[in-house]
Design an enzyme around this catalytic site. Structure first.
Site, PDB file in Angstrom:
ATOM      1  CG  HIS A 194      -9.884  13.081  16.760  1.00  0.00           C
ATOM      2  ND1 HIS A 194      -9.673  14.350  16.340  1.00  0.00           N
ATOM      3  CD2 HIS A 194      -9.388  13.002  17.995  1.00  0.00           C
ATOM      4  CE1 HIS A 194      -9.097  15.031  17.288  1.00  0.00           C
ATOM      5  NE2 HIS A 194      -8.899  14.227  18.312  1.00  0.00           N
ATOM      6  CD  GLU A 438       9.127  -7.166   0.349  1.00  0.00           C
ATOM      7  OE1 GLU A 438       7.947  -6.949   0.624  1.00  0.00           O
ATOM      8  OE2 GLU A 438       9.994  -6.265   0.296  1.00  0.00           O
TER       9      GLU A 438
HETATM   10  C1  PEP Z   1       4.985  -8.093   1.927  1.00  0.00           C
HETATM   11  O1  PEP Z   1       5.232  -7.694   0.790  1.00  0.00           O
HETATM   12  O2  PEP Z   1       4.585  -9.249   2.192  1.00  0.00           O
HETATM   13  C2  PEP Z   1       5.145  -7.177   3.065  1.00  0.00           C
HETATM   14  C3  PEP Z   1       5.033  -7.580   4.303  1.00  0.00           C
HETATM   15  O3  PEP Z   1       5.376  -5.877   2.772  1.00  0.00           O
HETATM   16  P1  PEP Z   1       4.221  -4.823   2.370  1.00  0.00           P
HETATM   17  O4  PEP Z   1       2.899  -5.529   2.457  1.00  0.00           O
HETATM   18  O5  PEP Z   1       4.345  -3.690   3.294  1.00  0.00           O
HETATM   19  O6  PEP Z   1       4.625  -4.505   0.965  1.00  0.00           O
HETATM   20 MG    MG Z   2       6.299  -5.826   0.568  1.00  0.00          MG
END
Ligand code: PEP
Ligand code: MG
Length: 578
Positions: A194, A438
């Site tokens: 909330h 990534e």
């Molecule tokens: C990232 O790794 O840049 C990303 C967008 O994923 P998260 O931050 O959710 O790991």
């Molecule tokens: Mg990520």
């Protein structure tokens, strides 16, 4: 002594004020045996308490200021309906009669039972509605015990103060509106609590889940809330205070002028159209997306649907959530990222015991976890497919480190399509599938991945972590976390180029996308799609609109040849002052 404490920032901004600790004072609920001849009187006492509770809420309802967000007013309606519901209107009366007990104990027994049912619910939204039951039960108990319900007696003195409480009820929040409370900190709650929802609606900074904070703060003490950095600074020295006053002033000035940009196109000076998407974690974040008129959702972090619960959300629950987001976007694209559980995003679901509750950043997380357990992954794929029948959806895979993972997802997706066909359910047969870049491996193989998928999205938060070998949540090495490291920039550049060569879109959805200081460099590198937290979108738009990509090439090329971050930083200053 200056102290920095942490919680979860749920409503952005900076607030500086004095602490006002709201002590709810735990209610002691007595348990008494009521003699038979007094049972009717006890029932009447309970019924009277219900009437008073309704009356109190109606008074609050009548005093809701005109500009009060609908969310808050709706909570009061819900509470009124609950008081009138047989579960509270009749349940405790039966308990009083059967157990020959006092009304306080009867409503406690009934309340505990209802809360247990809510806690079992699959839908995270409904599960958090147990807070409503708690607030209503608490109100009735306070009336029975002759204790003030609202914190109204103290709320009168709240102007300019930062409220610190275990939790806040909607009624508390409405009363606070009249009194210019500058921020809220709660010990309990997460992003869907909330307090979080209400603070977002009121547009005041808030930090929730700041456990035990009341032990470290005294009433009247000066505190700063930086909800963007998830930090609460207690008793700041003059230097910190001056810094934050300046920061706050410039934020406020900026916010006012940025608002005018909302409906302006995100084109560069040389008329390149740049897409500015929003990152969301829960459907509740959609109001922030609308406020800035984002081009769509570039990253929907679906793992938040799976966190803080004991049962997995099934296909249907997930489908309903995705549908809600798609409908609210009214034809704008929604990129749904498949589960990115693990590492810093813990989960506590009843899965096969071979899966640990926690996994390291290099462990069984994200797509690795999903591919290992199709019973976890396939319902999500089917839910996304089904949602894709209702609007432009893209499916995005996190933490890819080789082509095989990507191919396995495509195969599973095919199986899910066949399953849906058998069930005669609709989906977009051409649902675009993209990889997140990534890991350094994915960036180095970006061309291969681009040739097999429909889009790429650079997750710089993880890309930086893995490229520089620093755990992004380990504060001891956070000084090494550096978006301007030449290695990081080269991997980003390689990815963008791969996308251009394959003729597919490339976006960037890590925090870097929302930091205007990097906007020109990324534009210079050829990036055309950015996805970020909605609160930073207009600032990035301002930067985009002031940039001419033709003029960025020379400095961008120099930056990409730099050997150190310091060198990059000095060229970055130049590019930003063009
Ligand atoms: C990232 O790794 O840049 C990303 C967008 O994923 P998260 O931050 O959710 O790991
Ligand atoms: Mg990520």
């Amino acid at each position: 002594m200056t102290l920095a404490l942490h919680g979860t920032g749920v409503s952005r901004g900076i607030a500086i004020g004095t602490a006002h600790i709201l002590e709810r004072g735990e209610l002691e609920i007595p348990q008494k045996t009521i003699p038979s001849y007094l049972i009717q009187a006890e029932i009447s006492r309970y019924q009277f308490a219900l009437q008073v509770a309704s009356q109190q809420l109606r008074v609050i309802q009548d005093h809701i200021p005109k500009h009060t967000p609908k969310d808050i007013a709706a909570f009061i309606d819900t509470h009124l309906l609950m008081i009138d519901d047989p579960m509270l209107k009749e349940g405790p009366i039966t308990i009083i009669a059967q157990k020959q007990c006092n009304a306080e104990h009867a409503i406690k027994t009934q309340g505990d039972q209802i809360i247990a049912v809510f806690q079992e619910m699959d839908d995270p939204y409904l599960r958090t509605r147990k807070d409503d039951i708690e607030h209503v039960v608490n109100r009735i108990q306070r009336i029975l015990l002759n204790q003030p319900s609202e914190k109204s007696n103290i709320i009168d003195k709240l102007r300019g103060q930062i409220i610190i409480a275990d939790d806040l009820s909607p009624a508390d929040t409405i009363l606070m509106q009249h009194h210019d409370v500058v921020a809220i900190i709660s010990e309990l709650g997460g992003p869907t609590s909330h307090t979080a929802i209400l603070a977002r609606s009121l547009n005041i900074p808030a930090i929730v889940g700041a456990k035990h904070i009341r032990q470290y703060i005294k009433n009247g003490e000066r505190i700063i809330i930086d909800s963007l950095a998830n930090v609460i600074i207690v008793d700041p020295d003059n230097k910190i205070l001056t810094h934050y006053y300046e920061h706050q002033k410039s934020l406020l000035r900026k916010q006012a002028s940025l608002h005018n940009l909302k409906l302006k196109p995100s084109n560069t000076q040389d008329r390149k159209k740049i897409a500015l998407y929003a990152n969301i974690e829960l459907p509740e974040d959609l109001s922030g997306v609308k406020k800035v008129a984002a081009s769509g959702i570039g990253l929907f972090r679906t793992e938040f649907l799976f966190m803080n619960r004991t049962q997995l959300p099934d296909e249907n629950e997930q489908y309903q959530v995705y549908l809600r987001v798609i409908k609210s976007l009214k034809g704008l694209p929604v990129t749904i990222r498949t589960l990115d559980l693990g590492a810093d995003k813990n989960f506590h679901i009843n899965m096969d015991s071979e899966f640990p509750e926690k996994s390291s950043a290099l462990g069984l997380r994200a797509i690795r976890l999903c591919l290992k357990d199709p019973s976890l992954f396939k319902p999500q794929l089917r839910a996304i497919l089904r949602a894709s029948a209702h609007g432009p959806v893209k499916l995005m895979i996190p933490m890819i480190s080789n082509l095989l993972e990507c191919q396995q997802v495509l195969e599973l997706l095919e199986t899910c399509k066949q399953e849906l066909k058998k069930r005669r359910l609709k989906f977009d047969n051409k649902l675009p599938v993209g990889c997140m870049i990534e890991t350094p491996a994915a960036a180095l193989m970006a061309q291969t991945l681009a040739n097999h998928t429909d889009f790429l999205s650079i997750g710089t938060n993880d890309l930086i972590q893995y490229t520089l070998a620093i755990d992004r949540i380990d504060t001891q090495v956070s000084y090494l976390y550096d978006p301007l490291h030449p290695a990081v920039l080269q991997l980003i550049q390689k990815t963008i180029k791969a996308g251009i060569k394959a003729g597919i879109p490339v976006s960037l959805c890590g925090e870097m996308a929302g930091e205007p200081v990097y906007t020109r460099l990324l534009l210079g590198m050829g990036l055309k799609e950015f996805s970020m937290h909605p609160s930073t979108l207009l600032e990035v738009k301002e930067m985009v609109r002031s940039s001419n990509t033709k003029k960025l090439t020379t400095l961008t090329n120099k930056i990409l040849k730099c050997e150190t971050s310091d060198e990059v930083a000095s060229y970055l200053q130049k590019i930003n002052s063009l």
